[in-house]
Scaffold this motif. Structure first.
Motif, PDB file in Angstrom:
ATOM      1  N   SER A 232       0.812  -1.233   0.068  1.00 28.27           N
ATOM      2  CA  SER A 232       0.077   0.117  -0.106  1.00 28.27           C
ATOM      3  C   SER A 232       0.879   1.244  -0.058  1.00 28.27           C
ATOM      4  CB  SER A 232      -0.799  -0.060   1.382  1.00 28.27           C
ATOM      5  OG  SER A 232      -1.766   1.176   1.192  1.00 28.27           O
ATOM      6  N   ALA A 233       0.391   2.037  -0.909  1.00 22.62           N
ATOM      7  CA  ALA A 233       1.083   3.296  -0.969  1.00 22.62           C
ATOM      8  C   ALA A 233       0.960   4.257   0.423  1.00 22.62           C
ATOM      9  CB  ALA A 233       1.032   4.170  -2.329  1.00 22.62           C
ATOM     10  N   LEU A 234      -0.220   3.941   1.083  1.00 18.00           N
ATOM     11  CA  LEU A 234      -0.590   4.600   2.168  1.00 18.00           C
ATOM     12  C   LEU A 234      -0.029   3.967   3.488  1.00 18.00           C
ATOM     13  CD1 LEU A 234      -4.587   4.681   1.520  1.00 18.00           C
ATOM     14  CD2 LEU A 234      -2.948   6.527   1.172  1.00 18.00           C
ATOM     15  N   GLY A 235       0.704   3.139   3.286  1.00 14.04           N
ATOM     16  CA  GLY A 235       1.307   2.449   4.519  1.00 14.04           C
ATOM     17  C   GLY A 235       2.184   3.387   5.459  1.00 14.04           C
ATOM     18  N   PRO A 236       2.964   4.257   4.707  1.00 16.76           N
ATOM     19  CA  PRO A 236       3.961   5.107   5.580  1.00 16.76           C
ATOM     20  C   PRO A 236       3.301   6.647   5.963  1.00 16.76           C
ATOM     21  CG  PRO A 236       4.918   4.810   3.279  1.00 16.76           C
ATOM     22  CD  PRO A 236       3.563   4.146   3.364  1.00 16.76           C
ATOM     23  N   ARG A 237       1.928   6.342   5.848  1.00 15.71           N
ATOM     24  CA  ARG A 237       1.363   7.636   6.331  1.00 15.71           C
ATOM     25  C   ARG A 237       0.267   7.164   7.568  1.00 15.71           C
ATOM     26  NH1 ARG A 237      -1.943  10.046   1.332  1.00 15.71           N
ATOM     27  NH2 ARG A 237      -2.736  11.264   3.061  1.00 15.71           N
ATOM     28  N   VAL A 238      -0.050   6.063   7.720  1.00 22.72           N
ATOM     29  CA  VAL A 238      -0.704   5.619   8.845  1.00 22.72           C
ATOM     30  C   VAL A 238      -0.155   6.094  10.007  1.00 22.72           C
ATOM     31  CG1 VAL A 238      -1.791   3.774   7.637  1.00 22.72           C
ATOM     32  CG2 VAL A 238       0.147   3.216   9.326  1.00 22.72           C
ATOM     33  N   LEU A 239      -1.043   6.376  11.297  1.00 18.62           N
ATOM     34  CA  LEU A 239      -0.693   6.485  12.453  1.00 18.62           C
ATOM     35  C   LEU A 239       0.267   5.555  13.224  1.00 18.62           C
ATOM     36  CD1 LEU A 239      -0.926   8.533  15.014  1.00 18.62           C
ATOM     37  CD2 LEU A 239      -2.972   7.353  15.428  1.00 18.62           C
ATOM     38  N   ARG A 240      -0.387   4.112  13.085  1.00 17.77           N
ATOM     39  CA  ARG A 240       0.094   3.083  13.708  1.00 17.77           C
ATOM     40  C   ARG A 240      -0.481   1.773  13.091  1.00 17.77           C
ATOM     41  NH1 ARG A 240      -3.331   4.589  17.908  1.00 17.77           N
ATOM     42  NH2 ARG A 240      -1.818   5.986  18.893  1.00 17.77           N
ATOM     43  N   VAL A 241       0.213   0.588  13.323  1.00 21.03           N
ATOM     44  CA  VAL A 241      -0.282  -0.619  12.910  1.00 21.03           C
ATOM     45  C   VAL A 241      -0.732  -1.340  14.111  1.00 21.03           C
ATOM     46  CG1 VAL A 241       0.294  -2.819  11.871  1.00 21.03           C
ATOM     47  CG2 VAL A 241       1.329  -0.787  10.809  1.00 21.03           C
ATOM     48  N   LEU A 242      -2.289  -1.758  14.107  1.00 21.23           N
ATOM     49  CA  LEU A 242      -2.609  -3.065  14.781  1.00 21.23           C
ATOM     50  C   LEU A 242      -2.343  -4.242  14.485  1.00 21.23           C
ATOM     51  CD1 LEU A 242      -6.122  -1.005  15.560  1.00 21.23           C
ATOM     52  CD2 LEU A 242      -4.091  -0.654  16.638  1.00 21.23           C
ATOM     53  N   ALA A 243      -1.462  -4.661  15.169  1.00 18.89           N
ATOM     54  CA  ALA A 243      -1.245  -6.220  14.761  1.00 18.89           C
ATOM     55  C   ALA A 243      -2.235  -7.202  15.693  1.00 18.89           C
ATOM     56  CB  ALA A 243       0.380  -6.540  15.078  1.00 18.89           C
ATOM     57  N   GLU A 244      -2.999  -7.414  15.082  1.00 19.81           N
ATOM     58  CA  GLU A 244      -4.335  -8.049  15.499  1.00 19.81           C
ATOM     59  C   GLU A 244      -4.322  -9.512  15.499  1.00 19.81           C
ATOM     60  OE1 GLU A 244      -8.156  -6.082  15.737  1.00 19.81           O
ATOM     61  OE2 GLU A 244      -7.176  -4.478  14.442  1.00 19.81           O
ATOM     62  N   VAL A 245      -3.969 -10.135  16.680  1.00 18.56           N
ATOM     63  CA  VAL A 245      -3.762 -11.648  16.692  1.00 18.56           C
ATOM     64  C   VAL A 245      -5.212 -12.321  17.229  1.00 18.56           C
ATOM     65  CG1 VAL A 245      -2.671 -13.844  17.827  1.00 18.56           C
ATOM     66  CG2 VAL A 245      -1.478 -11.339  17.590  1.00 18.56           C
ATOM     67  N   THR A 246      -5.919 -13.030  15.983  1.00 17.39           N
ATOM     68  CA  THR A 246      -7.230 -13.438  16.168  1.00 17.39           C
ATOM     69  C   THR A 246      -7.167 -14.952  16.547  1.00 17.39           C
ATOM     70  OG1 THR A 246      -7.067 -14.322  13.744  1.00 17.39           O
ATOM     71  CG2 THR A 246      -7.908 -12.107  14.353  1.00 17.39           C
ATOM     72  N   ASP A 247      -5.847 -15.510  16.866  1.00 18.33           N
ATOM     73  CA  ASP A 247      -6.006 -16.869  17.318  1.00 18.33           C
ATOM     74  C   ASP A 247      -6.534 -16.725  19.030  1.00 18.33           C
ATOM     75  OD1 ASP A 247      -5.257 -19.404  18.430  1.00 18.33           O
ATOM     76  OD2 ASP A 247      -3.283 -19.263  17.666  1.00 18.33           O
ATOM     77  N   PRO A 248      -7.529 -17.509  19.409  1.00 22.40           N
ATOM     78  CA  PRO A 248      -8.005 -17.369  20.826  1.00 22.40           C
ATOM     79  C   PRO A 248      -7.427 -18.459  21.596  1.00 22.40           C
ATOM     80  CG  PRO A 248      -9.493 -18.316  19.758  1.00 22.40           C
ATOM     81  CD  PRO A 248      -8.213 -18.123  18.539  1.00 22.40           C
ATOM     82  N   ASP A 249      -6.282 -19.288  21.241  1.00 26.49           N
ATOM     83  CA  ASP A 249      -6.121 -20.397  21.810  1.00 26.49           C
ATOM     84  C   ASP A 249      -4.683 -19.975  22.853  1.00 26.49           C
ATOM     85  OD1 ASP A 249      -4.628 -22.764  23.067  1.00 26.49           O
ATOM     86  OD2 ASP A 249      -5.116 -23.749  21.208  1.00 26.49           O
ATOM     87  N   PRO A 250      -4.567 -19.873  24.027  1.00 23.60           N
ATOM     88  CA  PRO A 250      -3.548 -19.484  24.935  1.00 23.60           C
ATOM     89  C   PRO A 250      -2.082 -20.265  24.527  1.00 23.60           C
ATOM     90  CG  PRO A 250      -5.068 -20.496  26.251  1.00 23.60           C
ATOM     91  CD  PRO A 250      -5.905 -20.393  24.802  1.00 23.60           C
ATOM     92  N   LEU A 251      -2.529 -21.412  24.097  1.00 20.93           N
ATOM     93  CA  LEU A 251      -0.967 -22.315  23.749  1.00 20.93           C
ATOM     94  C   LEU A 251      -0.517 -22.065  22.456  1.00 20.93           C
ATOM     95  CD1 LEU A 251      -2.318 -25.743  25.226  1.00 20.93           C
ATOM     96  CD2 LEU A 251      -1.134 -23.950  26.354  1.00 20.93           C
ATOM     97  N   SER A 252      -1.250 -21.202  21.282  1.00 21.42           N
ATOM     98  CA  SER A 252      -0.721 -21.046  20.304  1.00 21.42           C
ATOM     99  C   SER A 252      -0.674 -19.585  19.955  1.00 21.42           C
ATOM    100  CB  SER A 252      -1.374 -21.879  19.106  1.00 21.42           C
ATOM    101  OG  SER A 252      -2.789 -21.416  19.037  1.00 21.42           O
ATOM    102  N   ALA A 253      -1.436 -18.596  20.600  1.00 22.33           N
ATOM    103  CA  ALA A 253      -1.435 -17.348  20.138  1.00 22.33           C
ATOM    104  C   ALA A 253      -0.141 -16.621  20.178  1.00 22.33           C
ATOM    105  CB  ALA A 253      -2.215 -16.678  21.355  1.00 22.33           C
ATOM    106  N   VAL A 254       1.051 -16.791  20.937  1.00 23.29           N
ATOM    107  CA  VAL A 254       2.084 -16.270  20.678  1.00 23.29           C
ATOM    108  C   VAL A 254       2.931 -16.566  19.761  1.00 23.29           C
ATOM    109  CG1 VAL A 254       4.491 -16.250  21.978  1.00 23.29           C
ATOM    110  CG2 VAL A 254       2.473 -15.904  23.270  1.00 23.29           C
ATOM    111  N   ALA A 255       2.866 -17.801  19.292  1.00 19.22           N
ATOM    112  CA  ALA A 255       3.368 -18.226  18.065  1.00 19.22           C
ATOM    113  C   ALA A 255       2.674 -17.504  16.808  1.00 19.22           C
ATOM    114  CB  ALA A 255       3.245 -19.653  17.665  1.00 19.22           C
ATOM    115  N   SER A 256       1.288 -17.394  16.756  1.00 21.39           N
ATOM    116  CA  SER A 256       0.383 -16.694  15.916  1.00 21.39           C
ATOM    117  C   SER A 256       0.868 -15.200  15.791  1.00 21.39           C
ATOM    118  CB  SER A 256      -0.880 -16.815  15.923  1.00 21.39           C
ATOM    119  OG  SER A 256      -1.272 -18.225  16.043  1.00 21.39           O
ATOM    120  N   ALA A 257       1.220 -14.743  16.961  1.00 20.60           N
ATOM    121  CA  ALA A 257       1.753 -13.426  16.753  1.00 20.60           C
ATOM    122  C   ALA A 257       3.173 -13.087  16.292  1.00 20.60           C
ATOM    123  CB  ALA A 257       1.537 -12.664  18.419  1.00 20.60           C
TER     124      ALA A 257
END
Length: 238
Positions: free
Chosen positions: A142-167
């Motif tokens: 995206s050409a807009l990428g450098p202009r965003v305020l921040r990136v929300l890295a949203e980990v949708t894996d709800p499993d506490p055993l695998s969420a860190v690896a997903s992150a």
């Protein structure tokens, strides 16, 4: 930065602690800021509890919250609040009261156009990049990428055993993220493990009833303020 996510797409079925009216959102925001939150993310709601981009509802919500707290306030532009991309743009053009920032989910149809309009209107854009989607790939191009305020890295894996690896996988997919700050967070069972990872990595994070309804010990959270207070302790211990 510790952002509080006040309500998300939760409803009354998720418990009385979830704020659904402008007044209850303002009360919850004030408590969360007193507990240490430095930024707010909120989903304005119709009287029946549905997420909305309505200018009237958004204006009332922002006014109520800003009367109580001095920190930036952001809103969602998620497709579930307005599925049609063209109608979503019309809603945003109709906003008479502007949020400080708004999240745009990069995997959703119309994301680029939504982000461009928000920037044109002077609203900061949080680029929502969800794990398990092609959002990271789209954002990288995206050409807009450098202009965003921040990136929300949203980990949708709800499993506490695998969420860190997903992150970690999501962060790898994001790469340099156009050099923008990254806020890393998880949801439900993955919320606390991912928050601790953010602490270890020195990344911004968020917590609140949108992401998780329980404390790390499994007890039901009584408020967003409680989650923020516990979240700051968990983040600092990482």
């Amino acid at each position: 930065m510790m952002q509080v996510c006040l309500n998300g797409s939760r409803t009354a079925a998720d418990g009385v602690a979830v704020p659904l009216t402008p007044e209850s959102m303002a009360d919850s925001a004030a408590g969360a800021v007193a507990a240490g939150a430095t930024d707010i993310h909120v989903h304005p709601k119709t009287p029946c509890g549905r997420d909305t981009l309505s200018p009237r509802v958004l204006g009332a919500t922002l006014a109520a919250i800003r009367a109580r707290v001095p920190v930036p306030v952001g809103v969602t532009t998620g497709a579930w609040a307005e599925p049609d991309p063209a109608a979503r743009l019309e809603r945003i053009r109709g906003w008479t009261v502007l949020p400080d920032h708004a999240s745009v989910n990069w995997h959703e149809p119309g994301a680029e156009e939504t982000a461009a309009l928000l920037m044109e209107r002077g609203v900061g854009v949080e680029a929502g990049i969800w794990s398990g989607t092609d959002g990271a790939r789209r954002f990288a191009a995206s050409a807009l990428g450098p202009r965003v305020l921040r990136v929300l890295a949203e980990v949708t894996d709800p499993d506490p055993l695998s969420a860190v690896a997903s992150a970690r996988g999501l962060l790898s997919d994001l790469g340099s993220a156009h050099g923008r700050p990254v806020l890393l967070h998880g949801e439900d069972g993955g919320a606390w493990p991912v928050l601790r990872l953010a602490g270890r990595l020195g990344l911004a994070t968020r917590v609140g009833l949108e992401d998780v309804l329980v404390r790390p010990d499994g007890a039901r959270a009584g408020s967003n303020a409680e989650l923020v207070a516990v979240g700051l302790v968990e983040y600092g211990r990482s």
